[in-house]
Design an enzyme around this catalytic site. Structure first.
Site, PDB file in Angstrom:
ATOM      1  N   CYS A   1       0.832  -1.210   0.000  1.00  0.00           N
ATOM      2  CA  CYS A   1       0.000   0.000   0.000  1.00  0.00           C
ATOM      3  C   CYS A   1       0.866   1.259   0.000  1.00  0.00           C
ATOM      4  O   CYS A   1       1.913   1.329   0.646  1.00  0.00           O
ATOM      5  CB  CYS A   1      -0.916  -0.015   1.221  1.00  0.00           C
ATOM      6  SG  CYS A   1      -2.062   1.369   1.239  1.00  0.00           S
TER       7      CYS A   1
ATOM      8  N   CYS B   1       0.107   4.849   7.076  1.00  0.00           N
ATOM      9  CA  CYS B   1      -0.568   4.648   8.374  1.00  0.00           C
ATOM     10  C   CYS B   1       0.401   3.941   9.333  1.00  0.00           C
ATOM     11  O   CYS B   1       0.842   2.814   9.055  1.00  0.00           O
ATOM     12  CB  CYS B   1      -1.844   3.839   8.184  1.00  0.00           C
ATOM     13  SG  CYS B   1      -2.876   4.477   6.849  1.00  0.00           S
TER      14      CYS B   1
ATOM     15  N   CYS C   1       0.239   0.168  10.379  1.00  0.00           N
ATOM     16  CA  CYS C   1      -0.189  -0.842   9.410  1.00  0.00           C
ATOM     17  C   CYS C   1       0.948  -1.687   8.843  1.00  0.00           C
ATOM     18  O   CYS C   1       1.966  -1.161   8.366  1.00  0.00           O
ATOM     19  CB  CYS C   1      -0.964  -0.184   8.280  1.00  0.00           C
ATOM     20  SG  CYS C   1      -1.730  -1.402   7.188  1.00  0.00           S
TER      21      CYS C   1
ATOM     22  N   CYS D   1     -16.623  -9.330   5.401  1.00  0.00           N
ATOM     23  CA  CYS D   1     -15.991  -8.038   5.131  1.00  0.00           C
ATOM     24  C   CYS D   1     -14.720  -8.233   4.306  1.00  0.00           C
ATOM     25  O   CYS D   1     -13.821  -8.970   4.712  1.00  0.00           O
ATOM     26  CB  CYS D   1     -15.667  -7.350   6.451  1.00  0.00           C
ATOM     27  SG  CYS D   1     -14.906  -5.734   6.227  1.00  0.00           S
TER      28      CYS D   1
ATOM     29  N   CYS E   1     -19.717  -6.362   3.384  1.00  0.00           N
ATOM     30  CA  CYS E   1     -18.991  -5.170   3.840  1.00  0.00           C
ATOM     31  C   CYS E   1     -17.684  -5.095   3.056  1.00  0.00           C
ATOM     32  O   CYS E   1     -17.087  -6.131   2.747  1.00  0.00           O
ATOM     33  CB  CYS E   1     -18.704  -5.280   5.336  1.00  0.00           C
ATOM     34  SG  CYS E   1     -17.750  -3.886   5.979  1.00  0.00           S
TER      35      CYS E   1
ATOM     36  N   CYS F   1     -19.790   1.742   8.645  1.00  0.00           N
ATOM     37  CA  CYS F   1     -19.020   1.035   9.667  1.00  0.00           C
ATOM     38  C   CYS F   1     -17.783   1.891   9.909  1.00  0.00           C
ATOM     39  O   CYS F   1     -16.947   2.033   9.017  1.00  0.00           O
ATOM     40  CB  CYS F   1     -18.638  -0.361   9.171  1.00  0.00           C
ATOM     41  SG  CYS F   1     -17.505  -1.218  10.284  1.00  0.00           S
TER      42      CYS F   1
ATOM     43  N   ARG G   1     -18.111  -3.289  17.898  1.00  0.00           N
ATOM     44  CA  ARG G   1     -17.375  -4.529  17.559  1.00  0.00           C
ATOM     45  C   ARG G   1     -15.994  -4.584  18.205  1.00  0.00           C
ATOM     46  O   ARG G   1     -15.174  -3.673  18.020  1.00  0.00           O
ATOM     47  CB  ARG G   1     -17.237  -4.646  16.033  1.00  0.00           C
ATOM     48  CG  ARG G   1     -16.467  -5.916  15.609  1.00  0.00           C
ATOM     49  CD  ARG G   1     -16.484  -6.149  14.106  1.00  0.00           C
ATOM     50  NE  ARG G   1     -17.847  -6.119  13.629  1.00  0.00           N
ATOM     51  CZ  ARG G   1     -18.310  -5.234  12.742  1.00  0.00           C
ATOM     52  NH1 ARG G   1     -17.499  -4.346  12.205  1.00  0.00           N
ATOM     53  NH2 ARG G   1     -19.566  -5.260  12.386  1.00  0.00           N
TER      54      ARG G   1
HETATM   55  N1  SAM Z   1      -6.773   0.267   3.177  1.00  0.00           N
HETATM   56  C1  SAM Z   1      -8.054   0.535   3.675  1.00  0.00           C
HETATM   57  C2  SAM Z   1      -8.089   1.710   4.629  1.00  0.00           C
HETATM   58  O1  SAM Z   1      -7.080   2.051   5.209  1.00  0.00           O
HETATM   59  O2  SAM Z   1      -9.173   2.295   4.781  1.00  0.00           O
HETATM   60  C3  SAM Z   1      -8.735  -0.648   4.337  1.00  0.00           C
HETATM   61  C4  SAM Z   1      -7.961  -1.580   5.232  1.00  0.00           C
HETATM   62  S1  SAM Z   1      -7.329  -0.917   6.752  1.00  0.00           S
HETATM   63  C5  SAM Z   1      -6.229  -2.197   7.209  1.00  0.00           C
HETATM   64  C6  SAM Z   1      -8.699  -0.975   7.869  1.00  0.00           C
HETATM   65  C7  SAM Z   1      -8.471  -0.529   9.298  1.00  0.00           C
HETATM   66  O3  SAM Z   1      -7.832  -1.554  10.030  1.00  0.00           O
HETATM   67  C8  SAM Z   1      -7.624   0.692   9.568  1.00  0.00           C
HETATM   68  O4  SAM Z   1      -8.296   1.887   9.330  1.00  0.00           O
HETATM   69  C9  SAM Z   1      -7.293   0.522  11.030  1.00  0.00           C
HETATM   70  O5  SAM Z   1      -8.278   1.147  11.826  1.00  0.00           O
HETATM   71  C10 SAM Z   1      -7.325  -0.990  11.235  1.00  0.00           C
HETATM   72  N2  SAM Z   1      -5.969  -1.516  11.482  1.00  0.00           N
HETATM   73  C11 SAM Z   1      -5.024  -1.746  10.556  1.00  0.00           C
HETATM   74  N3  SAM Z   1      -3.890  -2.201  11.113  1.00  0.00           N
HETATM   75  C12 SAM Z   1      -4.123  -2.271  12.451  1.00  0.00           C
HETATM   76  C13 SAM Z   1      -3.330  -2.643  13.596  1.00  0.00           C
HETATM   77  N4  SAM Z   1      -2.066  -3.027  13.462  1.00  0.00           N
HETATM   78  N5  SAM Z   1      -3.907  -2.602  14.802  1.00  0.00           N
HETATM   79  C14 SAM Z   1      -5.183  -2.196  14.943  1.00  0.00           C
HETATM   80  N6  SAM Z   1      -5.970  -1.816  13.914  1.00  0.00           N
HETATM   81  C15 SAM Z   1      -5.451  -1.844  12.691  1.00  0.00           C
HETATM   82  C1  DTB Z   2     -11.434  -2.603  11.425  1.00  0.00           C
HETATM   83  O1  DTB Z   2     -11.758  -1.597  12.084  1.00  0.00           O
HETATM   84  N1  DTB Z   2     -10.597  -3.545  11.862  1.00  0.00           N
HETATM   85  C2  DTB Z   2     -10.384  -4.551  10.842  1.00  0.00           C
HETATM   86  C3  DTB Z   2     -11.378  -4.120   9.734  1.00  0.00           C
HETATM   87  N2  DTB Z   2     -11.869  -2.879  10.211  1.00  0.00           N
HETATM   88  C4  DTB Z   2     -10.939  -4.071   8.347  1.00  0.00           C
HETATM   89  C5  DTB Z   2      -8.968  -4.675  10.443  1.00  0.00           C
HETATM   90  C6  DTB Z   2      -8.052  -4.979  11.592  1.00  0.00           C
HETATM   91  C7  DTB Z   2      -6.683  -5.177  11.058  1.00  0.00           C
HETATM   92  C8  DTB Z   2      -5.727  -5.610  12.102  1.00  0.00           C
HETATM   93  C9  DTB Z   2      -4.355  -5.775  11.578  1.00  0.00           C
HETATM   94  C10 DTB Z   2      -4.214  -6.784  10.482  1.00  0.00           C
HETATM   95  O2  DTB Z   2      -4.709  -7.926  10.602  1.00  0.00           O
HETATM   96  O3  DTB Z   2      -3.524  -6.466   9.507  1.00  0.00           O
HETATM   97 FE1  SF4 Z   3      -2.860   1.203   3.345  1.00  0.00          FE
HETATM   98 FE2  SF4 Z   3      -2.801   0.046   5.728  1.00  0.00          FE
HETATM   99 FE3  SF4 Z   3      -3.279   2.642   5.560  1.00  0.00          FE
HETATM  100 FE4  SF4 Z   3      -5.146   0.899   4.685  1.00  0.00          FE
HETATM  101  S1  SF4 Z   3      -4.440   1.140   6.786  1.00  0.00           S
HETATM  102  S2  SF4 Z   3      -4.448   2.746   3.654  1.00  0.00           S
HETATM  103  S3  SF4 Z   3      -3.821  -0.726   3.920  1.00  0.00           S
HETATM  104  S4  SF4 Z   3      -1.362   1.596   4.962  1.00  0.00           S
END
Ligand code: SAM
Ligand code: DTB
Ligand code: SF4
Length: 356
Positions: free
Chosen positions: A93, A97, A100, A137, A168, A228, A304
């Protein structure tokens, strides 16, 4: 008497019907968010940050009692909804973030995989349904979908919907017209998180702004798709900033239908892992408090338990259900990190008398 006629029978009746304090309603202009392109219009703020912070500071039992009262006014008390996640496009990506594992600029050793094919998604959704999930989802590691990305996802939404599951997607920021295409394909919910308080946001993400997220949420809402939207706690934010996140969510009008509360999963190689190293995840009681305040301020939402559920332990999860959580991510995998085993969840539900 309590609706299910159980637990509360020993308490005096007067306590059970004690009315809740009225929802605060304050006319105020929301200040310019950091990075915002334009000021948000004057609106009715149902939940000023100070009031949310005051809730977070209540004695634990008082807070849980209030949350449980709100919960029982709006939901079946012993029922938990199950959502299963599938990462349909993993890693690589462009965004930054800080939490992430999927950002290509982070050194997480995650293998990038292209968009899954339709058969793989259908099979995963079918399996989720057979395991008892009611919502499926699909998540993609994109800043947002290009039109050529969106088209195969529309097919996935149609297929999953045809299985009789709620659908979702979480695909990043949506451009004009994309939410309508998703709706027409049968999308029930779009997940797009605010992640944290406006004033802490710049410490976590710089490649997209708070207002961009609000714009995507507006597009989802305008298309008639359920919202959501939640966030992450345990990223080093203050309690005031946790209150500000909950206030932002609760002041969306209407508040989101689903509110995922993620406890940061510290993934090696991410900036937040480096920043938080040595510090344990957020104190379990503070996490439970956050759940309770989400329940009180967003009475009709599904709240959730999302990322970081394993680390809560069974007693921690039980407290979250008592605080009004009524949904979980269900299945051994979130997107790139682990989640409790289905068998462990079933055993926990049996022990607590929860019907999923
Ligand atoms: N790329 C898209 C976005 O950022 O909207 C969708 C996927 S993103 C992984 C969805 C959500 O997962 C993020 O907004 C964040 O709130 C959550 N998330 C991602 N990595 C995480 C982590 N290491 N711990 C907790 N929540 C996480
Ligand atoms: C949300 O709030 N939590 C989920 C879903 N929406 C997409 C994602 C959690 C991701 C946790 C880290 C991972 O597994 O990469
Ligand atoms: Fe990309 Fe992760 Fe940010 Fe979603 S949360 S936009 S997958 S870096």
């Amino acid at each position: 008497m309590a609706r299910d006629g159980s637990l509360l029978l020993a308490l005096p009746a007067a306590k059970l019907i004690e009315p809740l304090p009225p929802m605060p309603s304050v006319e105020r202009t929301i200040s310019l968010h950091e990075h915002a392109r334009e000021p948000r219009p004057a609106t009715t703020l149902r939940w000023p940050v100070a009031e949310v912070e005051a809730l977070l500071a209540l004695p634990f039992a008082d807070l849980l009692f209030q949350a449980q009262q709100v919960h029982r006014q709006h939901h079946q008390p012993n029922s938990v909804q199950l959502s299963t996640l599938l990462s349909i496009k993993t890693g690589g990506c462009s965004e930054d973030c800080g939490y992430c594992s999927q950002a290509k600029r982070h050194h997480t050793e995650l293998e990038e995989t292209p968009l899954l094919d339709l058969d793989t998604v259908r099979t995963a959704a079918q399996k989720a349904k057979e395991s008892g999930a009611t919502r499926f989802c699909m998540g993609a590691a994109w800043r947002g979908p290009k039109q050529r990305d969106l088209e195969p996802v529309l097919d996935m939404v149609r297929e999953v919907k045809a299985l009789g599951l709620e659908t979702c997607c979480t695909l990043g920021m949506l451009k004009e017209g994309q939410a309508e295409q998703l709706r027409d394909a049968g999308l029930d919910y779009y997940n797009h998180n605010l992640d944290t308080a406006p004033e802490y946001y710049g410490e976590v993400i710089t490649t997209r702004h708070y207002q961009d997220r609000l714009d995507t949420l507006d597009r989802v809402r305008a298309a008639g798709i359920n919202v959501c939207c939640g966030g992450i706690v345990g990223m080093g934010e203050s309690r005031r900033q946790r209150a500000a996140l909950i206030a932002e969510l609760a002041n969306l009008d209407p508040h989101p239908e689903s509110v995922p509360i993620n406890n940061l999963v510290q993934v090696e190689g991410t900036p937040l892992h480096d920043r938080m190293q040595g510090q344990p995840a957020l104190d379990v009681f503070e996490f439970v408090r956050t759940v309770a305040v989400a329940r009180i301020t967003m009475p009709t939402a599904l709240v959730r338990l999302s990322a970081g559920r394993r680390e809560l332990g069974e007693a921690g999860q039980a407290l979250c259900f008592l605080a009004g959580a009524n949904s979980i991510f269900y299945g051994e995998q979130l997107l790139t990190t682990g989640n409790p085993d289905v068998d462990a969840d079933r055993a926990l539900f049996a022990a607590l008398g929860i019907i999923a």
